[in-house]
Scaffold this active site. Structure first.
Site, PDB file in Angstrom:
ATOM      1  N   GLU A 270      79.218  49.117  45.769  1.00 10.23           N
ATOM      2  CA  GLU A 270      79.260  49.576  47.165  1.00 10.23           C
ATOM      3  C   GLU A 270      79.818  48.476  48.061  1.00 10.23           C
ATOM      4  OE1 GLU A 270      75.623  51.346  48.605  1.00 10.23           O
ATOM      5  OE2 GLU A 270      75.107  52.152  46.633  1.00 10.23           O
TER       6      GLU A 270
ATOM      7  N   GLU B  22      67.530  50.973  44.341  1.00  7.93           N
ATOM      8  CA  GLU B  22      66.760  50.105  45.231  1.00  7.93           C
ATOM      9  C   GLU B  22      65.251  50.146  44.994  1.00  7.93           C
ATOM     10  OE1 GLU B  22      68.043  51.116  49.181  1.00  7.93           O
ATOM     11  OE2 GLU B  22      70.156  50.755  48.724  1.00  7.93           O
TER      12      GLU B  22
END
Length: 340
Positions: free
Chosen positions: A258, A153
């Site tokens: 995910e 991220e």
């Protein structure tokens, strides 16, 4: 006809309770179906969940890959400077070996879940600590981890660099430094950049695309891009496949790492049906891209899902409910993989 047969089988399984898969390779588990197309089918796992027998029964039967959800992050592996702790991660790796599963390491560098001592360092000390941490963790798991989510991220919602403490003190170079340290420590592992909210073509995925192209141009050892896949019910982007493909066209592997599909609570039959369609859409997108090498659920049971405490008022995001009973989303995964 094959799809109708699979649907009838899985519907009956839902009525009976837990689906009783056949032997590995027989095409009766999700992992076996994914493996027919050369893909891994994984689940996020934390070490405490391995003590849950109903949970591990499904994990061992349906999956051929695991990702430690927390056990390999910075706060877990180096809570104090130069004091490494690998017990939790080692247990997950041992379980994976026993079950002939691969392991995706997650995540070497992330602004969140970084200990306070890391966040307090000056630039020179932070760069040294980053290199030392990546080297120490990747070297410990050298040969045991199939792929690493090296940097997690790094971008903001608009596709620019996230204004994290890493970026504030080191600039964008912390990303390339992390990849180079990981490659030196574990030359055999595939190295991924991981991001959320970039599954479809949008400002964030455009920024991610530019970042990855720049890393490749600079000779940074990056092997793939991990698209997390935290979806909202009924809001799966229509261009996920096209987006995955453009990254694959750079010569990289891609993966959905995910995946969950959250809904407003309470759960309803209509929402179950839409959720099933959304899981099928994401799975088809991966199957349609040759270099989409794996799909991972985060995790597979509502009992351990992060959604209710991350997004209050939402949940029921996984293909199995909190009592380990399969939902329509499981049927959709099975049918889509079987017909892929």
């Amino acid at each position: 006809m094959r799809g109708r047969t699979v649907a009838l089988i899985t519907a009956a399984a839902m009525t009976a309770g837990l689906f009783a898969a056949g032997p590995a390779g027989a095409g009766t588990s999700l992992a076996a179906l994914a493996a027919q197309g050369g893909r891994h089918f994984g689940a996020g796992v934390d070490v405490g969940q391995l003590n849950d027998v109903p949970y591990t029964t499904i994990l061992n039967r349906e999956f051929n890959a695991v990702t430690p959800t927390d056990a390999m992050k910075w706060d877990a592996t180096e809570p104090n400077r130069n004091q490494f702790y690998f017990v939790r991660g080692d247990r997950i790796v041992a379980h994976a070996r026993q079950q002939n599963m691969i392991v995706r390491g997650h995540a070497l560098v992330w602004h969140s879940q970084a200990p306070a001592w890391v966040q307090s360092l000056n630039p020179a000390m932070l760069r040294d600590a980053l290199n030392n941490h990546v080297t120490g963790v990747a070297a410990h798991y050298r040969g045991a981890v199939y792929a690493w989510n090296v940097v997690n991220e790094p971008l903001d919602a608009g596709g620019g660099y996230r204004n994290s403490f890493f970026y504030q003190r080191l600039g964008a170079s912390y990303i390339s430094d992390s990849f180079r340290a990981a490659r030196a420590a574990d030359p055999g592992a595939k190295l991924y950049l991981s991001e959320y909210g970039a599954e479809g073509v949008n400002a964030k995925s455009d920024g991610l695309y530019g970042l990855v192209r720049g890393l490749l141009a600079d000779g940074v050892p990056i092997d793939g891009v991990a698209f997390q896949g935290h979806m909202v019910i009924g809001q799966v982007p229509p261009d996920v496949r096209q987006n995955l493909q453009r990254f694959a066209d750079l010569g990289l592997d891609v993966a959905i790492t995910e995946l969950d599909v959250r809904m407003p609570l309470p759960r309803t039959a209509a929402q179950d049906a839409q959720q099933a369609a959304d899981y099928a859409t994401m799975t088809r997108a991966c199957l349609a891209v040759v270099r989409c090498e794996s799909l991972t659920l985060w995790t597979f049971s509502d009992k351990y899902s992060i959604i209710p405490w991350t997004f209050p008022g939402q949940g029921a995001a996984t293909p199995w409910d909190a009592t380990m009973r399969p939902k329509p989303a499981y049927t959709a995964l099975y049918t889509t993989l079987a017909s892929g």
